[in-house]
Design a protein around this motif. Structure first.
Motif, PDB file in Angstrom:
ATOM      1  N   ARG A 277      39.221  51.595  29.400  1.00 38.68           N
ATOM      2  CA  ARG A 277      38.913  50.327  28.965  1.00 38.68           C
ATOM      3  C   ARG A 277      37.588  50.166  28.754  1.00 38.68           C
ATOM      4  N   GLU A 278      36.541  50.629  29.692  1.00 38.23           N
ATOM      5  CA  GLU A 278      35.186  50.581  29.309  1.00 38.23           C
ATOM      6  C   GLU A 278      34.593  51.569  28.333  1.00 38.23           C
ATOM      7  N   ARG A 279      35.229  52.613  28.320  1.00 35.42           N
ATOM      8  CA  ARG A 279      35.002  53.697  27.163  1.00 35.42           C
ATOM      9  C   ARG A 279      35.386  52.933  25.752  1.00 35.42           C
ATOM     10  N   ALA A 280      36.469  52.180  25.578  1.00 34.20           N
ATOM     11  CA  ALA A 280      36.834  51.467  24.428  1.00 34.20           C
ATOM     12  C   ALA A 280      35.995  50.306  24.203  1.00 34.20           C
ATOM     13  N   ARG A 281      35.015  50.018  25.214  1.00 31.48           N
ATOM     14  CA  ARG A 281      34.117  48.710  24.763  1.00 31.48           C
ATOM     15  C   ARG A 281      35.025  47.226  24.947  1.00 31.48           C
ATOM     16  N   LEU A 282      36.136  47.765  25.568  1.00 30.27           N
ATOM     17  CA  LEU A 282      36.968  46.241  25.789  1.00 30.27           C
ATOM     18  C   LEU A 282      36.631  45.681  27.037  1.00 30.27           C
ATOM     19  N   SER A 283      36.640  44.339  27.062  1.00 24.57           N
ATOM     20  CA  SER A 283      36.476  43.640  28.317  1.00 24.57           C
ATOM     21  C   SER A 283      37.932  43.212  29.003  1.00 24.57           C
ATOM     22  N   LYS A 284      37.713  42.933  30.255  1.00 22.77           N
ATOM     23  CA  LYS A 284      38.900  42.619  30.868  1.00 22.77           C
ATOM     24  C   LYS A 284      39.517  41.336  30.339  1.00 22.77           C
ATOM     25  N   ALA A 285      38.655  40.375  29.490  1.00 20.67           N
ATOM     26  CA  ALA A 285      39.400  39.299  28.886  1.00 20.67           C
ATOM     27  C   ALA A 285      40.156  39.604  27.791  1.00 20.67           C
ATOM     28  N   GLN A 286      39.483  40.777  26.892  1.00 17.04           N
ATOM     29  CA  GLN A 286      40.268  41.197  25.575  1.00 17.04           C
ATOM     30  C   GLN A 286      41.553  41.588  26.054  1.00 17.04           C
ATOM     31  N   VAL A 287      41.527  42.420  27.065  1.00 17.58           N
ATOM     32  CA  VAL A 287      42.953  43.189  27.426  1.00 17.58           C
ATOM     33  C   VAL A 287      43.795  41.914  28.029  1.00 17.58           C
ATOM     34  N   ALA A 288      43.367  40.834  28.691  1.00 14.34           N
ATOM     35  CA  ALA A 288      44.208  40.094  29.187  1.00 14.34           C
ATOM     36  C   ALA A 288      44.959  39.297  28.136  1.00 14.34           C
ATOM     37  N   ARG A 289      44.116  38.987  27.149  1.00 11.26           N
ATOM     38  CA  ARG A 289      44.837  37.926  26.046  1.00 11.26           C
ATOM     39  C   ARG A 289      45.743  38.859  25.266  1.00 11.26           C
ATOM     40  N   ALA A 290      45.528  39.980  25.239  1.00 11.80           N
ATOM     41  CA  ALA A 290      46.699  41.045  24.556  1.00 11.80           C
ATOM     42  C   ALA A 290      47.880  40.957  25.238  1.00 11.80           C
ATOM     43  N   LEU A 291      47.769  40.814  26.739  1.00 12.24           N
ATOM     44  CA  LEU A 291      48.827  41.151  27.586  1.00 12.24           C
ATOM     45  C   LEU A 291      49.534  39.635  28.019  1.00 12.24           C
ATOM     46  N   GLY A 292      48.581  38.736  27.637  1.00 15.49           N
ATOM     47  CA  GLY A 292      49.169  37.365  28.208  1.00 15.49           C
ATOM     48  C   GLY A 292      49.092  37.409  29.564  1.00 15.49           C
ATOM     49  N   VAL A 293      47.918  37.629  30.117  1.00 13.54           N
ATOM     50  CA  VAL A 293      47.673  37.760  31.643  1.00 13.54           C
ATOM     51  C   VAL A 293      46.260  36.982  31.755  1.00 13.54           C
ATOM     52  N   SER A 294      45.862  36.788  32.954  1.00 20.06           N
ATOM     53  CA  SER A 294      44.274  36.553  33.038  1.00 20.06           C
ATOM     54  C   SER A 294      43.531  37.591  33.470  1.00 20.06           C
ATOM     55  N   PRO A 295      42.091  37.371  33.161  1.00 19.84           N
ATOM     56  CA  PRO A 295      41.443  38.449  33.544  1.00 19.84           C
ATOM     57  C   PRO A 295      41.219  39.027  34.796  1.00 19.84           C
ATOM     58  N   SER A 296      41.463  38.080  35.863  1.00 23.72           N
ATOM     59  CA  SER A 296      41.433  38.553  37.345  1.00 23.72           C
ATOM     60  C   SER A 296      42.760  39.262  37.567  1.00 23.72           C
ATOM     61  N   THR A 297      43.767  39.270  36.686  1.00 19.35           N
ATOM     62  CA  THR A 297      44.772  40.124  36.853  1.00 19.35           C
ATOM     63  C   THR A 297      44.568  41.360  36.280  1.00 19.35           C
ATOM     64  N   VAL A 298      43.751  41.701  35.386  1.00 21.23           N
ATOM     65  CA  VAL A 298      43.535  42.910  35.006  1.00 21.23           C
ATOM     66  C   VAL A 298      42.520  43.635  36.008  1.00 21.23           C
ATOM     67  N   ALA A 299      41.559  42.730  36.398  1.00 24.42           N
ATOM     68  CA  ALA A 299      40.735  43.356  37.421  1.00 24.42           C
ATOM     69  C   ALA A 299      41.606  43.778  38.784  1.00 24.42           C
ATOM     70  N   ALA A 300      42.741  43.134  39.113  1.00 28.55           N
ATOM     71  CA  ALA A 300      43.504  43.504  40.177  1.00 28.55           C
ATOM     72  C   ALA A 300      44.144  44.876  39.803  1.00 28.55           C
ATOM     73  N   TRP A 301      44.567  45.017  38.570  1.00 31.55           N
ATOM     74  CA  TRP A 301      45.170  46.222  38.197  1.00 31.55           C
ATOM     75  C   TRP A 301      44.143  47.585  38.362  1.00 31.55           C
ATOM     76  N   GLU A 302      42.945  47.335  38.015  1.00 31.52           N
ATOM     77  CA  GLU A 302      42.044  48.382  38.125  1.00 31.52           C
ATOM     78  C   GLU A 302      41.454  48.513  39.541  1.00 31.52           C
ATOM     79  N   SER A 303      41.937  47.610  40.342  1.00 28.38           N
ATOM     80  CA  SER A 303      41.609  47.813  41.836  1.00 28.38           C
ATOM     81  C   SER A 303      42.659  48.300  42.569  1.00 28.38           C
ATOM     82  N   GLY A 304      43.885  48.514  42.019  1.00 25.22           N
ATOM     83  CA  GLY A 304      44.983  49.291  42.807  1.00 25.22           C
ATOM     84  C   GLY A 304      46.300  48.659  42.602  1.00 25.22           C
ATOM     85  N   ARG A 305      46.388  47.329  42.251  1.00 23.93           N
ATOM     86  CA  ARG A 305      47.683  46.701  42.170  1.00 23.93           C
ATOM     87  C   ARG A 305      48.155  47.134  40.890  1.00 23.93           C
TER      88      ARG A 305
END
Length: 531
Positions: A30-58
């Protein structure tokens, strides 16, 4: 055979789950693509904190997992074929402004980009002030504003400042965890894209968005009523089922523009983990469960008071921001919060007031939360002198703030107040479910996978218990007889409570839950008590 056919159809529908790379690879892609957690969250229909959780092991599940795997596979393929440059170019202007735009504020709300660096950046979480202002914690000059409040970030800096360095900005690692290295442009963007004059605005400007987060609550209620053609019961049932994800969405909305980088899934020490699947962790919340042993002679009318919005009020408490850090042999630092192993002091007022640590049979040290420790320290101080200071053996703490959930709390409180004024029971029940379930599911819960902070859960609960205890103390000091204190919201007293507590349904008021008679009659001829 129909039963077996049904089972076969279920088995046919169960396919292998999409493979996901490790959490570190997910974040790196995600960071190599210069994408923020907010952008990924909007594309997948979740919240930015959910993306952060996925990147922390969930790991996500179901259709969301398939979509997330598809995104990550696509990013990996682009980088493998050397075509990754197309992705960062789409967002690069918002992340790395050119020198010609350094005096220009970020894009206006017509583009979703301004919020993304704040969702994903580290240094952008702190706003440097053009001139130092008094810290809300220690009153001495600080050089940054955090979440709308001027304060120091590092505990060591929250002390009398020297005249030679009034506006020094402390390094953030004491408050925020170390994260993966981000592009240099993202690190320098706060000093180049924020015009100095913004620091002269109202200190609480973050609370003044014209279309505030409270609109989410009203819109959800209107939509539910419209969907069910005005059926109040059906609309309420649907809203209660959605209370947890809706509360997380509201939290994300109130976190926009925030200066704190909150970790949704930090490392947690073993004392905060359940010992068995159905057991509990080692944290003692000091829940009061106390009834007075003896009443004054005679019969008395007892009023059971109900404390309104106990958990809602408890959202205003000192919460640790980042990963908890272990320490031993240190005195209590009011600029940090967490859990503490203490030996509680002896309590000699059980006949008139409950023990501040609740009902505990076992002697010796125990792990308590920040509100419990602060209550004991307060009661041991010169103002009250009700007990000795607790002995602190070790702690797990992080830099803290009392206002982390303040906008979230205010949005819920305002919606609750408006619902009471308008007689809107649908909104009232919806709001109550949002804050109560928010608190109860942020620990080890299958119902809230976006936020895993058992330390917060214990601290908020303990704050509610501490608030009730302080109301009991206030009643006692004002001459009322405290008969019972239970849980977060039940206080029984004898006497004219109206002169002590305002009556009503607001969060600063109480309402009557019950009245009953207790005690014994006295025989005038013998002076003896009679049943």
């Amino acid at each position: 055979m129909s039963d077996f056919d049904a089972i076969d159809s279920l088995l046919a529908a169960v396919g292998p789950e999409a493979e996901l790379p490790s959490p570190q690879i997910r974040q790196e892609l995600r960071e190599r693509a210069r994408l923020s957690k907010a952008q990924v969250a909007r594309a997948l229909g979740v919240s930015p904190s959910t993306v952060a959780a996925w990147e922390s092991g969930r790991d996500p599940a179901g259709e969301i997992r398939t979509k997330y795997a598809y995104l990550l596979d696509g990013l990996a393929a682009k980088f493998a074929t050397g075509t990754a440059s197309a992705t960062p170019s789409a967002v690069e202007p918002a992340v790395a402004p050119t020198p010609a735009t350094t005096d220009t504020p970020p894009a206006l709300p017509s583009s979703p980009m301004p919020e993304e660096p704040e969702e994903d950046g580290d240094d952008d979480e702190v706003e440097a002030l053009a001139a130092p202002e008094p810290c809300v914690l220690c009153g001495h000059p600080a050089g940054q504003r955090v979440a709308g409040f001027v304060q120091h970030l590092a505990p060591a800096d929250c002390r009398p400042a020297t005249a030679g360095n009034p506006a020094a900005v402390p390094a953030p690692p004491a408050v925020k965890p170390v994260q993966a290295t981000k592009p240099t442009a993202a690190r320098t963007s706060p000093t180049t894209t924020r015009p100095p004059e913004r620091s002269h605005g109202p200190a609480r400007r973050a609370f003044q968005e014209p279309s505030g987060p409270g609109d989410l609550i009203g819109q959800a209620v209107k939509a539910a009523l419209a969907e069910h053609h005005g059926d109040v019961e059906a609309a309420t049932a649907v809203l209660l089922k959605r209370a947890i994800p809706d509360a997380m969405r509201l939290l994300d909305e109130t976190r926009k523009g925030a200066r704190y980088d909150v970790i949704a899934h930090p490392w947690i020490p073993d004392i905060l983990k359940k010992q068995t699947s159905r057991g509990a962790d080692q944290i003692w919340e000091a829940r009061p469960k106390w009834t007075r042993h003896e009443l004054p002679p005679g019969k008395h009318e007892v009023t059971a008071l109900d404390i309104n919005g106990a958990y809602l009020s408890a959202l205003k408490t000192h919460l640790p921001l980042g990963q908890l850090e272990h320490s031993t042999g240190l005195p209590h630092d009011r600029r940090r919060a967490g859990v503490h192993l203490i030996t509680p002091p002896a309590w000699e007022h059980e006949d008139v007031l409950p023990n501040p640590i609740g009902n505990r049979d076992e002697p010796g040290p125990l792990w308590v939360t920040e509100p419990t420790l602060r209550l004991l320290l307060r009661l041991s101080g010169p103002k009250y002198g009700l007990c000795a200071p607790p002995e602190i053996h070790e702690s797990y703490t992080s830099g803290a703030t009392e206002n982390l959930l303040e906008k979230f709390r205010i949005a819920l409180k305002d919606a609750r107040d408006a619902a009471i004024a308008e007689g809107d029971e649908v909104t009232l029940e919806y709001v109550k479910a949002m804050y109560s379930k928010f608190v109860s599911t942020m620990g080890e819960s299958n119902y809230n996978r976006e936020l895993y902070r058992p330390d917060w859960m214990h601290i908020i609960r303990s704050q509610a218990f501490s608030n009730l205890w302080l109301k009991a103390l206030k009643a006692h000091d004002e001459g009322l007889t405290v008969v019972r204190a239970m849980g977060t919201d039940e206080l029984h007293v004898i006497g004219d409570w109206h002169r002590v507590f305002p009556e009503g349904r607001g969060v600063t008021e109480v309402k009557v839950k019950d009245t009953y008679t207790a005690g014994t009659d006295i025989d005038d001829s013998t002076g003896e008590e009679q049943e």
